[in-house]
Design a protein around this motif. Sequence first.
Motif, PDB file in Angstrom:
ATOM      1  N   THR A 123       0.821  -1.219   0.000  1.00 49.22           N
ATOM      2  CA  THR A 123       0.000   0.000   0.000  1.00 49.22           C
ATOM      3  C   THR A 123       0.848   1.259   0.000  1.00 49.22           C
ATOM      4  O   THR A 123       0.454   2.279  -0.558  1.00 49.22           O
ATOM      5  N   SER A 124       2.013   1.207   0.625  1.00 47.56           N
ATOM      6  CA  SER A 124       2.905   2.379   0.636  1.00 47.56           C
ATOM      7  C   SER A 124       4.310   1.923   1.012  1.00 47.56           C
ATOM      8  O   SER A 124       4.504   0.827   1.522  1.00 47.56           O
ATOM      9  N   HIS A 125       5.263   2.844   0.777  1.00 45.62           N
ATOM     10  CA  HIS A 125       6.649   2.533   1.137  1.00 45.62           C
ATOM     11  C   HIS A 125       7.382   3.842   1.387  1.00 45.62           C
ATOM     12  O   HIS A 125       6.929   4.914   0.975  1.00 45.62           O
ATOM     13  N   ARG A 126       8.525   3.729   2.050  1.00 37.96           N
ATOM     14  CA  ARG A 126       9.318   4.921   2.339  1.00 37.96           C
ATOM     15  C   ARG A 126      10.812   4.540   2.379  1.00 37.96           C
ATOM     16  O   ARG A 126      11.183   3.458   2.782  1.00 37.96           O
ATOM     17  N   ASN A 127      11.634   5.516   1.941  1.00 37.20           N
ATOM     18  CA  ASN A 127      13.107   5.381   1.942  1.00 37.20           C
ATOM     19  C   ASN A 127      13.588   4.224   1.069  1.00 37.20           C
ATOM     20  O   ASN A 127      14.590   3.566   1.369  1.00 37.20           O
ATOM     21  N   ILE A 128      12.870   3.984  -0.012  1.00 42.27           N
ATOM     22  CA  ILE A 128      13.290   2.980  -0.989  1.00 42.27           C
ATOM     23  C   ILE A 128      13.447   3.673  -2.328  1.00 42.27           C
ATOM     24  O   ILE A 128      12.473   4.266  -2.839  1.00 42.27           O
ATOM     25  N   ILE A 129      14.650   3.612  -2.872  1.00 47.58           N
ATOM     26  CA  ILE A 129      14.932   4.274  -4.157  1.00 47.58           C
ATOM     27  C   ILE A 129      14.787   3.235  -5.258  1.00 47.58           C
ATOM     28  O   ILE A 129      15.446   2.199  -5.248  1.00 47.58           O
ATOM     29  N   ILE A 130      13.889   3.524  -6.202  1.00 49.89           N
ATOM     30  CA  ILE A 130      13.663   2.608  -7.324  1.00 49.89           C
ATOM     31  C   ILE A 130      14.733   2.863  -8.383  1.00 49.89           C
ATOM     32  O   ILE A 130      14.856   3.984  -8.881  1.00 49.89           O
ATOM     33  N   PRO A 131      15.570   1.859  -8.732  1.00 50.61           N
ATOM     34  CA  PRO A 131      16.595   2.062  -9.762  1.00 50.61           C
ATOM     35  C   PRO A 131      15.968   2.418 -11.104  1.00 50.61           C
ATOM     36  O   PRO A 131      14.860   1.978 -11.429  1.00 50.61           O
ATOM     37  N   THR A 132      16.657   3.214 -11.861  1.00 53.72           N
ATOM     38  CA  THR A 132      16.192   3.615 -13.181  1.00 53.72           C
ATOM     39  C   THR A 132      16.061   2.397 -14.082  1.00 53.72           C
ATOM     40  O   THR A 132      16.969   1.561 -14.144  1.00 53.72           O
ATOM     41  N   GLY A 133      14.949   2.295 -14.766  1.00 50.16           N
ATOM     42  CA  GLY A 133      14.733   1.192 -15.684  1.00 50.16           C
ATOM     43  C   GLY A 133      14.103  -0.029 -15.044  1.00 50.16           C
ATOM     44  O   GLY A 133      13.805  -0.995 -15.748  1.00 50.16           O
ATOM     45  N   ARG A 134      13.930  -0.042 -13.746  1.00 53.54           N
ATOM     46  CA  ARG A 134      13.308  -1.178 -13.076  1.00 53.54           C
ATOM     47  C   ARG A 134      11.820  -0.926 -12.878  1.00 53.54           C
ATOM     48  O   ARG A 134      11.383   0.190 -12.603  1.00 53.54           O
ATOM     49  N   GLU A 135      11.003  -1.974 -12.997  1.00 54.18           N
ATOM     50  CA  GLU A 135       9.570  -1.853 -12.753  1.00 54.18           C
ATOM     51  C   GLU A 135       9.341  -1.755 -11.247  1.00 54.18           C
ATOM     52  O   GLU A 135       9.827  -2.583 -10.467  1.00 54.18           O
ATOM     53  N   GLU A 136       8.564  -0.728 -10.856  1.00 55.53           N
ATOM     54  CA  GLU A 136       8.424  -0.418  -9.427  1.00 55.53           C
ATOM     55  C   GLU A 136       7.830  -1.577  -8.639  1.00 55.53           C
ATOM     56  O   GLU A 136       8.342  -1.959  -7.577  1.00 55.53           O
ATOM     57  N   ARG A 137       6.754  -2.175  -9.148  1.00 54.46           N
ATOM     58  CA  ARG A 137       6.073  -3.217  -8.381  1.00 54.46           C
ATOM     59  C   ARG A 137       6.991  -4.437  -8.166  1.00 54.46           C
ATOM     60  O   ARG A 137       7.084  -4.966  -7.053  1.00 54.46           O
TER      61      ARG A 137
END
Length: 504
Positions: A123-137
């Motif tokens: 439902t939510s998240h914090r302090n997680i950096i999604i790498p460029t080019g990666r699918e968030e889910r």
Amino acid sequence: MFRSYNIYSNKQRWKLLLFGAALSFVALSLWYTKSLVDKIAEEERSKVEIWAEAVKKRSTLVQYTSQLFEKLQSGERRKVELYLEATKYLARPDITDVSFALNVLNDNTTVPVILTNEKGDITSHRNIIIPTGREERKYLRQVLDEMNAQYDPIEIAYYGKSKVFLHYMDSRLFSELKTTFADLQESFISELMLNSASSPLILLDSASRMVVEAGNVEQSILKDSILLNERLEMMLSQHEPLIVEINGKKAFAFYEDSFLLTQLKYYPFVQFGIIGLFIVIAYLMFSTARKAEQNQVWVGMSKETAHQLGTPLSSMIAWVELLKEDEKNKQVAEELTKDIERLLVVTDRFSKIGSQPALKEQDLIPLLNEGVEYFKHRNGRNVNFTTAFPSHPVMATLNTSLFEWVIENLVKNALDAMEGRGSIHIHVEDFENKVHIEFTDSGKGIAANQFKTIFRPGFTSKKRGWGLGLSLSKRIIEEYHSGKIYVLKSELGGGTTFRITLKQ
């Protein structure tokens, strides 16, 4: 009785001098090697002490680091719990002032967290950096699995029946700091161990007898209790273990000499062994070459002597025949004939030197009796000849001419030793497969240190002697008859006994 030419006395002095110099060199080399070994052993012990101290410091460092990370971990856990309380606070319907709860949520800038519902949906998240080019889910799912592997999720019950779950993991800063500390610690210890100890060593806990640390020891030994105990016993036989205190507990540092030190200990012995072997081989080669050269000289001299004697003997035989024609000179001619026959025998003996003489089995007793009678006739007035022979024939394989020569040489030496006055006793002992012939005189005797020297060519006591008689006798008995000739016993002023041993 005997004295040698200067060549032998000088040779003996040179041997003693060289032997003394060799012993001095060996002693000096061993002393220097031992001093080096002692210094290296002391350095290795110092390195083992440094290694043990390094292990002690690492233990202290590990304890301190563990306490530090426990505090940091506790702090991050506290942040997660505050984050949880703030989330629950915001979920209450009766709350109107949410500024404080929002500040708490915003203050968590390091600890990664993910909220999921009862179905497990994020439902939510914090302090997680999604790498460029990666699918968030997909990426969040991967992070969620890592969080679950690290810590159990915290369950949050809202008012009503709904529930959410808070997942978290160590912050990136905490993880990086932990990894950095571990790498630094490992690097510190590895470098210390590499530079501090080249000897095989084992650090053993005094209470549990478990291996705390080891260096330069195969893992197969550390895993096998029998091999480990054998290695510890070997280390204990070389050095007393060092006592090390780690976190208030005692441990023993066992160590042994390094491979280099062990090599250095045995290096002089191996070196001297190789040098000694080389010297022995060289000596045998030179000795063989010298003997071969001596043999050639003997043969050449003997052949030349036989040749030189042949011509005057032929003339003497002719002159004796002329003397026999006159009855007045008949007795003189007969005595001259006996001496000429003796000279012919001597010439024949010299001619046989260098060639393989013909040997045949015959009785020794007649030959010995003949020799005794010959010398009795010429020296009987002042010398008492006695014999002790068996009543039965004593057979031996020999060459008559050469064996008679040996008898003459021994008797002549006895006469010279007695200065023409005394007694000579010849004794024969017959055994199953050998025979002993002993010549005993009452002469001056021979010093014990000259028992072997007297058989060397050129060794004599006579001012005008050549020192060849006993040397020739030894050559005839040992090389041509495969027997032995040696001094059985002798006493200065008490006479000498020579023994000849022949095979039957």
